[in-house]
Design a protein around this motif. Structure first.
Motif, mmCIF file in Angstrom:
data_model
loop_
_atom_site.group_PDB
_atom_site.id
_atom_site.type_symbol
_atom_site.label_atom_id
_atom_site.label_comp_id
_atom_site.label_asym_id
_atom_site.label_seq_id
_atom_site.Cartn_x
_atom_site.Cartn_y
_atom_site.Cartn_z
ATOM 1 N N GLY A 20 32.891 46.344 45.745
ATOM 2 C CA GLY A 20 33.961 45.780 44.942
ATOM 3 C C GLY A 20 34.054 46.405 43.569
ATOM 4 N N ARG A 21 34.581 45.647 42.635
ATOM 5 C CA ARG A 21 34.737 46.144 41.263
ATOM 6 C C ARG A 21 34.827 44.954 40.322
ATOM 7 N NH1 ARG A 21 40.649 48.807 41.844
ATOM 8 N NH2 ARG A 21 39.518 49.758 43.554
ATOM 9 N N ALA A 22 34.583 45.216 39.053
ATOM 10 C CA ALA A 22 34.711 44.185 38.030
ATOM 11 C C ALA A 22 34.966 44.872 36.697
ATOM 12 C CB ALA A 22 33.453 43.328 37.962
ATOM 13 N N HIS A 76 39.736 41.891 43.106
ATOM 14 C CA HIS A 76 38.620 42.235 43.976
ATOM 15 C C HIS A 76 37.418 41.365 43.622
ATOM 16 C CE1 HIS A 76 41.061 45.843 44.506
ATOM 17 N NE2 HIS A 76 40.319 46.158 45.553
ATOM 18 N N SER A 77 36.536 41.232 44.589
ATOM 19 C CA SER A 77 35.235 40.623 44.314
ATOM 20 C C SER A 77 34.277 41.704 43.815
ATOM 21 C CB SER A 77 34.677 39.983 45.584
ATOM 22 O OG SER A 77 34.521 40.971 46.599
ATOM 23 N N MET A 78 33.080 41.284 43.429
ATOM 24 C CA MET A 78 32.028 42.230 43.031
ATOM 25 C C MET A 78 30.676 41.728 43.533
ATOM 26 S SD MET A 78 30.298 43.079 39.359
ATOM 27 C CE MET A 78 29.480 41.483 39.469
ATOM 28 N N THR A 98 31.867 39.612 31.926
ATOM 29 C CA THR A 98 32.320 40.264 33.158
ATOM 30 C C THR A 98 33.455 39.427 33.733
ATOM 31 O OG1 THR A 98 30.039 40.951 33.594
ATOM 32 C CG2 THR A 98 31.584 41.131 35.426
ATOM 33 N N ARG A 99 34.432 40.095 34.306
ATOM 34 C CA ARG A 99 35.492 39.346 34.979
ATOM 35 C C ARG A 99 35.971 40.131 36.187
ATOM 36 N NH1 ARG A 99 39.944 40.182 30.108
ATOM 37 N NH2 ARG A 99 40.566 42.328 30.665
ATOM 38 N N THR A 100 36.382 39.402 37.209
ATOM 39 C CA THR A 100 37.004 40.002 38.374
ATOM 40 C C THR A 100 38.474 39.614 38.389
ATOM 41 O OG1 THR A 100 36.309 38.099 39.691
ATOM 42 C CG2 THR A 100 34.912 40.070 39.801
ATOM 43 N N THR A 101 39.293 40.475 39.011
ATOM 44 C CA THR A 101 40.725 40.174 39.142
ATOM 45 C C THR A 101 41.072 40.082 40.631
ATOM 46 O OG1 THR A 101 41.224 42.530 38.869
ATOM 47 C CG2 THR A 101 41.318 41.143 36.897
ATOM 48 N N PRO A 161 36.978 37.064 43.682
ATOM 49 C CA PRO A 161 38.115 37.473 42.844
ATOM 50 C C PRO A 161 38.502 36.392 41.831
ATOM 51 C CG PRO A 161 38.523 38.009 45.150
ATOM 52 C CD PRO A 161 37.280 37.178 45.122
ATOM 53 N N THR A 173 36.658 49.010 33.625
ATOM 54 C CA THR A 173 36.440 48.712 35.041
ATOM 55 C C THR A 173 35.284 49.531 35.585
ATOM 56 O OG1 THR A 173 38.787 48.234 35.341
ATOM 57 C CG2 THR A 173 37.513 48.720 37.327
#
Ligand SMILES: [Fe+2]
Length: 197
Positions: A137-139, A172-174, A167-170, A117, A150
């Protein structure tokens, strides 16, 4: 060849059956050649191993990506560049098919990428075409002049040749499988407008 990598390849074949758009981008090649891997550790591997990633769309694949981790040659793709110390410490990637991976093919390369994250992967580019298959997860992804969007587990994100993307995560991980086709021998570089946070 460790059993972990063999299990991983079986999972990738299953993923291609379950997600036909993967095979449309890069069919499973008939020239896969097993190679020995010189294991190389990276602190970000621990972050991936500690993350349960309960929402994985393919739990076996998630588990085998973890199981192969101690045998993998973890990459330091951006070491010595303008990348931030935080990015260098927490961005996790190893090759599955391609240079440094467990197999070689003349047709494409495959990597695993894990981002914990709150990690920013600044704008970069490469001549290879690329897809991210989000395993867990998501990114958020942005390409060219487009705004971030997203992508969640089960999604596929395409990046065209030579186009800057980030790419960036907030929260959540990915975890993603990343496939490259065409010119996949050429490493990525930071784009001229990359911002390092
Ligand atoms: Fe990329």
């Amino acid at each position: 060849m460790t059993r972990a990598f063999e299990a991983l390849l079986a999972d990738i074949r299953s993923a291609f059956d379950a997600y036909p758009n993967l095979a449309r981008f890069c069919p499973i090649p008939d020239d896969l050649r097993a190679t020995s891997v010189s294991a190389f550790d990276h602190p970000a591997a621990r972050l991936m191993l500690a993350d349960p990633m309960d929402d994985a769309v393919l739990p076996d694949l998630r588990d085998h990506l973890k199981a192969a981790s101690p045998h993998a040659k973890w990459r330091e793709t951006y070491k010595g560049t303008a990348a931030s110390p935080d990015f260098l410490a927490r961005f996790a990637c190893y090759c599955i098919v391609g240079a440094g991976g467990a197999w070689i093919s003349d047709h494409w390369a495959a990597y695993v990428v894990y981002m914990p994250p709150d990690l920013d992967y600044p704008r970069h580019e490469h001549p290879a075409e690329e897809i991210y298959f989000i395993v867990a997860g998501r990114a958020e992804f942005a390409q060219g002049s487009e705004p971030y969007h997203t992508a969640e587990a089960g999604s596929i994100v395409y990046h065209s040749s030579g186009t800057p993307h980030a790419t960036r995560t907030t929260d959540h991980s990915m975890l993603a499988l990343v496939f490259w086709r065409n010119h996949f021998e050429t490493a990525p570089v930071w784009s001229s407008d990359a911002v390092f946070t």
